[in-house]
Design a protein around this motif. Structure first.
Motif, PDB file in Angstrom:
ATOM      1  N   PHE B  28       0.817  -1.209   0.000  1.00  0.00           N
ATOM      2  CA  PHE B  28       0.000   0.000   0.000  1.00  0.00           C
ATOM      3  C   PHE B  28       0.857   1.267   0.000  1.00  0.00           C
ATOM      4  CE2 PHE B  28      -2.199   3.400   2.342  1.00  0.00           C
ATOM      5  CZ  PHE B  28      -3.309   3.565   1.541  1.00  0.00           C
ATOM      6  N   THR B  29       1.766   1.381   0.933  1.00  0.00           N
ATOM      7  CA  THR B  29       2.511   2.624   1.096  1.00  0.00           C
ATOM      8  C   THR B  29       3.423   2.885  -0.095  1.00  0.00           C
ATOM      9  OG1 THR B  29       2.488   2.245   3.467  1.00  0.00           O
ATOM     10  CG2 THR B  29       3.987   3.921   2.650  1.00  0.00           C
ATOM     11  N   ASN B  30       4.079   1.849  -0.599  1.00  0.00           N
ATOM     12  CA  ASN B  30       5.048   2.034  -1.666  1.00  0.00           C
ATOM     13  C   ASN B  30       4.392   2.290  -3.024  1.00  0.00           C
ATOM     14  OD1 ASN B  30       6.907  -0.188   0.161  1.00  0.00           O
ATOM     15  ND2 ASN B  30       7.776   1.754  -0.478  1.00  0.00           N
ATOM     16  N   ALA B  31       3.125   1.959  -3.140  1.00  0.00           N
ATOM     17  CA  ALA B  31       2.434   2.215  -4.397  1.00  0.00           C
ATOM     18  C   ALA B  31       2.041   3.689  -4.448  1.00  0.00           C
ATOM     19  CB  ALA B  31       1.198   1.320  -4.504  1.00  0.00           C
ATOM     20  N   GLY B  32       2.676   4.455  -5.322  1.00  0.00           N
ATOM     21  CA  GLY B  32       2.371   5.880  -5.431  1.00  0.00           C
ATOM     22  C   GLY B  32       1.204   6.112  -6.375  1.00  0.00           C
ATOM     23  N   LEU B  33       0.528   7.215  -6.183  1.00  0.00           N
ATOM     24  CA  LEU B  33      -0.620   7.492  -7.025  1.00  0.00           C
ATOM     25  C   LEU B  33      -0.212   7.740  -8.471  1.00  0.00           C
ATOM     26  CD1 LEU B  33      -3.115   7.338  -5.302  1.00  0.00           C
ATOM     27  CD2 LEU B  33      -3.747   9.536  -6.253  1.00  0.00           C
ATOM     28  N   THR B  34       0.919   8.374  -8.663  1.00  0.00           N
ATOM     29  CA  THR B  34       1.430   8.573 -10.018  1.00  0.00           C
ATOM     30  C   THR B  34       1.657   7.216 -10.685  1.00  0.00           C
ATOM     31  OG1 THR B  34       2.522  10.578  -9.244  1.00  0.00           O
ATOM     32  CG2 THR B  34       3.217   9.709 -11.368  1.00  0.00           C
ATOM     33  N   GLU B  35       2.300   6.316  -9.944  1.00  0.00           N
ATOM     34  CA  GLU B  35       2.567   4.968 -10.444  1.00  0.00           C
ATOM     35  C   GLU B  35       1.268   4.223 -10.736  1.00  0.00           C
ATOM     36  OE1 GLU B  35       4.423   2.717  -7.440  1.00  0.00           O
ATOM     37  OE2 GLU B  35       5.017   1.050  -8.736  1.00  0.00           O
ATOM     38  N   LEU B  36       0.323   4.324  -9.807  1.00  0.00           N
ATOM     39  CA  LEU B  36      -0.948   3.635  -9.982  1.00  0.00           C
ATOM     40  C   LEU B  36      -1.668   4.148 -11.223  1.00  0.00           C
ATOM     41  CD1 LEU B  36      -2.079   3.645  -6.253  1.00  0.00           C
ATOM     42  CD2 LEU B  36      -1.971   1.596  -7.679  1.00  0.00           C
ATOM     43  N   ALA B  37      -1.781   5.461 -11.331  1.00  0.00           N
ATOM     44  CA  ALA B  37      -2.500   6.047 -12.462  1.00  0.00           C
ATOM     45  C   ALA B  37      -1.847   5.644 -13.787  1.00  0.00           C
ATOM     46  CB  ALA B  37      -2.547   7.562 -12.315  1.00  0.00           C
ATOM     47  N   ALA B  38      -0.509   5.673 -13.806  1.00  0.00           N
ATOM     48  CA  ALA B  38       0.199   5.293 -15.026  1.00  0.00           C
ATOM     49  C   ALA B  38      -0.111   3.843 -15.395  1.00  0.00           C
ATOM     50  CB  ALA B  38       1.701   5.491 -14.842  1.00  0.00           C
ATOM     51  N   ALA B  39      -0.053   2.943 -14.405  1.00  0.00           N
ATOM     52  CA  ALA B  39      -0.333   1.533 -14.670  1.00  0.00           C
ATOM     53  C   ALA B  39      -1.772   1.334 -15.132  1.00  0.00           C
ATOM     54  CB  ALA B  39      -0.062   0.704 -13.427  1.00  0.00           C
ATOM     55  N   MET B  40      -2.667   2.167 -14.605  1.00  0.00           N
ATOM     56  CA  MET B  40      -4.072   2.054 -14.956  1.00  0.00           C
ATOM     57  C   MET B  40      -4.357   2.705 -16.316  1.00  0.00           C
ATOM     58  SD  MET B  40      -5.457   3.066 -11.144  1.00  0.00           S
ATOM     59  CE  MET B  40      -7.217   2.722 -11.197  1.00  0.00           C
ATOM     60  N   GLY B  41      -3.384   3.418 -16.862  1.00  0.00           N
ATOM     61  CA  GLY B  41      -3.561   4.061 -18.154  1.00  0.00           C
ATOM     62  C   GLY B  41      -4.519   5.226 -18.101  1.00  0.00           C
ATOM     63  N   VAL B  42      -4.437   5.995 -17.017  1.00  0.00           N
ATOM     64  CA  VAL B  42      -5.467   6.984 -16.706  1.00  0.00           C
ATOM     65  C   VAL B  42      -4.806   8.155 -15.985  1.00  0.00           C
ATOM     66  CG1 VAL B  42      -7.185   7.229 -14.859  1.00  0.00           C
ATOM     67  CG2 VAL B  42      -7.549   5.550 -16.674  1.00  0.00           C
ATOM     68  N   ASN B  43      -5.373   9.338 -16.065  1.00  0.00           N
ATOM     69  CA  ASN B  43      -4.828  10.462 -15.305  1.00  0.00           C
ATOM     70  C   ASN B  43      -5.320  10.411 -13.864  1.00  0.00           C
ATOM     71  OD1 ASN B  43      -5.267  11.853 -18.336  1.00  0.00           O
ATOM     72  ND2 ASN B  43      -3.330  12.201 -17.325  1.00  0.00           N
ATOM     73  N   GLY B  52     -12.435   7.277  -5.844  1.00  0.00           N
ATOM     74  CA  GLY B  52     -12.232   7.998  -4.589  1.00  0.00           C
ATOM     75  C   GLY B  52     -10.743   8.094  -4.282  1.00  0.00           C
ATOM     76  N   ASP B  53     -10.401   8.270  -3.027  1.00  0.00           N
ATOM     77  CA  ASP B  53      -8.990   8.456  -2.682  1.00  0.00           C
ATOM     78  C   ASP B  53      -8.233   7.134  -2.642  1.00  0.00           C
ATOM     79  OD1 ASP B  53      -9.693   7.245  -0.345  1.00  0.00           O
ATOM     80  OD2 ASP B  53      -9.639   9.050   0.879  1.00  0.00           O
ATOM     81  N   LYS B  54      -6.962   7.209  -2.261  1.00  0.00           N
ATOM     82  CA  LYS B  54      -6.087   6.035  -2.328  1.00  0.00           C
ATOM     83  C   LYS B  54      -6.598   4.894  -1.455  1.00  0.00           C
ATOM     84  CE  LYS B  54      -1.251   4.673  -1.800  1.00  0.00           C
ATOM     85  NZ  LYS B  54       0.047   4.998  -1.148  1.00  0.00           N
ATOM     86  N   ALA B  55      -7.094   5.236  -0.267  1.00  0.00           N
ATOM     87  CA  ALA B  55      -7.569   4.195   0.644  1.00  0.00           C
ATOM     88  C   ALA B  55      -8.760   3.453   0.037  1.00  0.00           C
ATOM     89  CB  ALA B  55      -7.950   4.821   1.992  1.00  0.00           C
ATOM     90  N   GLN B  56      -9.680   4.195  -0.581  1.00  0.00           N
ATOM     91  CA  GLN B  56     -10.843   3.546  -1.191  1.00  0.00           C
ATOM     92  C   GLN B  56     -10.422   2.710  -2.393  1.00  0.00           C
ATOM     93  OE1 GLN B  56     -12.981   7.582  -1.124  1.00  0.00           O
ATOM     94  NE2 GLN B  56     -14.693   6.158  -1.192  1.00  0.00           N
ATOM     95  N   LEU B  57      -9.471   3.229  -3.153  1.00  0.00           N
ATOM     96  CA  LEU B  57      -8.965   2.462  -4.293  1.00  0.00           C
ATOM     97  C   LEU B  57      -8.354   1.151  -3.804  1.00  0.00           C
ATOM     98  CD1 LEU B  57      -8.158   2.076  -7.258  1.00  0.00           C
ATOM     99  CD2 LEU B  57      -6.091   3.409  -6.797  1.00  0.00           C
ATOM    100  N   PHE B  58      -7.618   1.223  -2.697  1.00  0.00           N
ATOM    101  CA  PHE B  58      -7.006   0.010  -2.169  1.00  0.00           C
ATOM    102  C   PHE B  58      -8.063  -1.002  -1.760  1.00  0.00           C
ATOM    103  CE2 PHE B  58      -5.253  -2.470   1.391  1.00  0.00           C
ATOM    104  CZ  PHE B  58      -4.215  -3.082   0.724  1.00  0.00           C
ATOM    105  N   GLN B  59      -9.102  -0.520  -1.098  1.00  0.00           N
ATOM    106  CA  GLN B  59     -10.139  -1.454  -0.667  1.00  0.00           C
ATOM    107  C   GLN B  59     -10.854  -2.073  -1.863  1.00  0.00           C
ATOM    108  OE1 GLN B  59     -11.286   0.916   3.384  1.00  0.00           O
ATOM    109  NE2 GLN B  59     -12.657  -0.683   2.696  1.00  0.00           N
ATOM    110  N   ALA B  60     -11.097  -1.279  -2.889  1.00  0.00           N
ATOM    111  CA  ALA B  60     -11.699  -1.828  -4.108  1.00  0.00           C
ATOM    112  C   ALA B  60     -10.755  -2.860  -4.727  1.00  0.00           C
ATOM    113  CB  ALA B  60     -12.003  -0.705  -5.095  1.00  0.00           C
ATOM    114  N   ALA B  61      -9.460  -2.554  -4.720  1.00  0.00           N
ATOM    115  CA  ALA B  61      -8.482  -3.481  -5.294  1.00  0.00           C
ATOM    116  C   ALA B  61      -8.450  -4.777  -4.487  1.00  0.00           C
ATOM    117  CB  ALA B  61      -7.100  -2.824  -5.319  1.00  0.00           C
ATOM    118  N   LEU B  62      -8.515  -4.653  -3.173  1.00  0.00           N
ATOM    119  CA  LEU B  62      -8.498  -5.848  -2.332  1.00  0.00           C
ATOM    120  C   LEU B  62      -9.722  -6.719  -2.611  1.00  0.00           C
ATOM    121  CD1 LEU B  62      -7.246  -7.513  -0.067  1.00  0.00           C
ATOM    122  CD2 LEU B  62      -8.513  -6.122   1.581  1.00  0.00           C
ATOM    123  N   ARG B  63     -10.891  -6.058  -2.691  1.00  0.00           N
ATOM    124  CA  ARG B  63     -12.109  -6.827  -3.002  1.00  0.00           C
ATOM    125  C   ARG B  63     -11.950  -7.569  -4.327  1.00  0.00           C
ATOM    126  NH1 ARG B  63     -14.962  -2.470  -0.777  1.00  0.00           N
ATOM    127  NH2 ARG B  63     -15.080  -1.444  -2.816  1.00  0.00           N
TER     128      ARG B  63
END
Lengths: 203, 203
Positions: B28-43, B52-63
């Motif tokens: 969670f901590t090491n994953a940066g939002l810039t990195e995440l957005a780039a991997a997702m192909g999205v701004n 939503g924010d990073k925490a909500q994205l993480f929970q969605a990812a976990l689900r």
DNA sequence: GGCTTTTCTTAACGGGCGGTACAAAAAGAT
DNA sequence: ATCTTTTTGTACCGCCCGTTAAGAAAAGCC
């Protein structure tokens, strides 16, 4: 004796102990330098002066952690039989990851989420691998001494122990109690191979 | 049907899959939002708009991770006997944490080093506890069905499995191969209690 | 066609991060 | 005393973090 220059106003070992505690509780990435320095009772430049940068501080903390909190490994390796050795390791680990007044879990495992491929990560993995190798050596000797069946795989047996201890660390961090871990250690020991035949060394 | 407004230019599920991969590899901590957005192909603003924010994205990812990469849990729970159930879980886990082309280890364990007491951490711990409870229930039923000895502790047996799987995740992240983990699963299964007597249900 | 709604892109925000420049302070050396 | 060496405290650096403001763009609605 005393070198010239202003003497250091803090005990480096005590400061390092405080750093160990922070890394243990928070992991490498989450432990901030401001937080570390505060816990160490020292200003940031003093941290750099005494230990170098954050990565070097972490390695020093890991070394200290190993020598102060993983003594049970060496103790276990010195037990006379392979079975006692394995049991002592699991029990020692269960105690170490559930020490009252200290962070739950293991510094080495707590920091799993360091950036992959980073020096910090590989240092931790190498640490686990080195311990595993010590147990593999011990079990190879046990086979020579007739203390384990000759068809037993010493490397796999060592891997089994290290894997369990890694699991213990995760579960302890989740709040699993010492008693529960000790029960799991007992259960795991039920798999441990008996000596080939009773009191029969083949030398 | 289609709501008004500019349509979303990316597939949210595909984007979430990419986020899963990043959290899985980096925690969670090491994953940066810039990195995440780039991997997702999205701004970045699109990430906030969709998740939503990073925490909500993480929970969605976990689900999503649970439903896409932990299907082996539900499959294992449906096996007819407790022994097959346990074996299927360990083998399924060994496979899941060593999937070629995917990050080694388990998203849930990889993120152990999230800030303690944070929502992210407790979500992960609760996830593990919930799975453990499902196995405990399964083993309680097994005792009722005469599939496990009545003096067996179903909760402890479940804890044993979860602890092993946590260990597997750590070791896989360290580079342990699938074959080695499968061998460890075999070894662990040797402890598994046999049914009280052969083909004798007591209903 | 405008109007509304939603998402898009661009560009930035305050803040905390790891790390450091600088000068005052405290010791030995001569 | 003065010089040299080392540590100290303060104050700051540039950078990247998670997050957002602002406006253009693309759809339905009327």
């Amino acid at each position: 004796m005393a070198r010239p220059g202003r003497p250091r106003a803090f005990d480096t070992d005590e400061a390092l102990d405080a750093a160990v505690e922070v890394f243990w509780r928070r992991g490498f990435t989450n432990a901030g330098l401001t937080e570390l320095a505060a816990a160490m009772g020292v200003n940031k430049p003093s941290v750099y002066g005494a230990f170098g940068d954050k990565a070097q501080l972490f390695q020093a903390a890991l070394r200290r952690y190993v020598e102060r909190n993983m003594g049970y490994v060496t103790e276990a390796l010195q037990k006379p039989t392979a079975l006692e050795c394995a049991r002592a390791f699991l029990i020692g680990n269960a105690h170490a990851v559930t020490m009252p007044g200290r962070p739950a879990g293991c510094l080495s495992v707590q920091a799993v989420a360091t950036p992959e491929g980073s020096n910090e990560y590989s240092v931790l993995a190498r640490n686990r691998a080195a311990i595993q190798e010590r147990f593999a050596d011990r079990f190879r000797r046990a086979i020579d001494e007739g203390d384990l069946p000759p068809d037993e795989d010493p490397g796999e047996l060592a891997a089994f122990l290290i894997t369990l201890s890694s699991g213990f660390a995760v579960r302890a961090a989740d709040g699993t109690t010492r008693e529960a871990l000790l029960a799991l250690a007992d259960r795991a020991m039920a798999t441990f191979p008996a000596p080939p035949s009773e009191e029969n060394n083949r030398d």
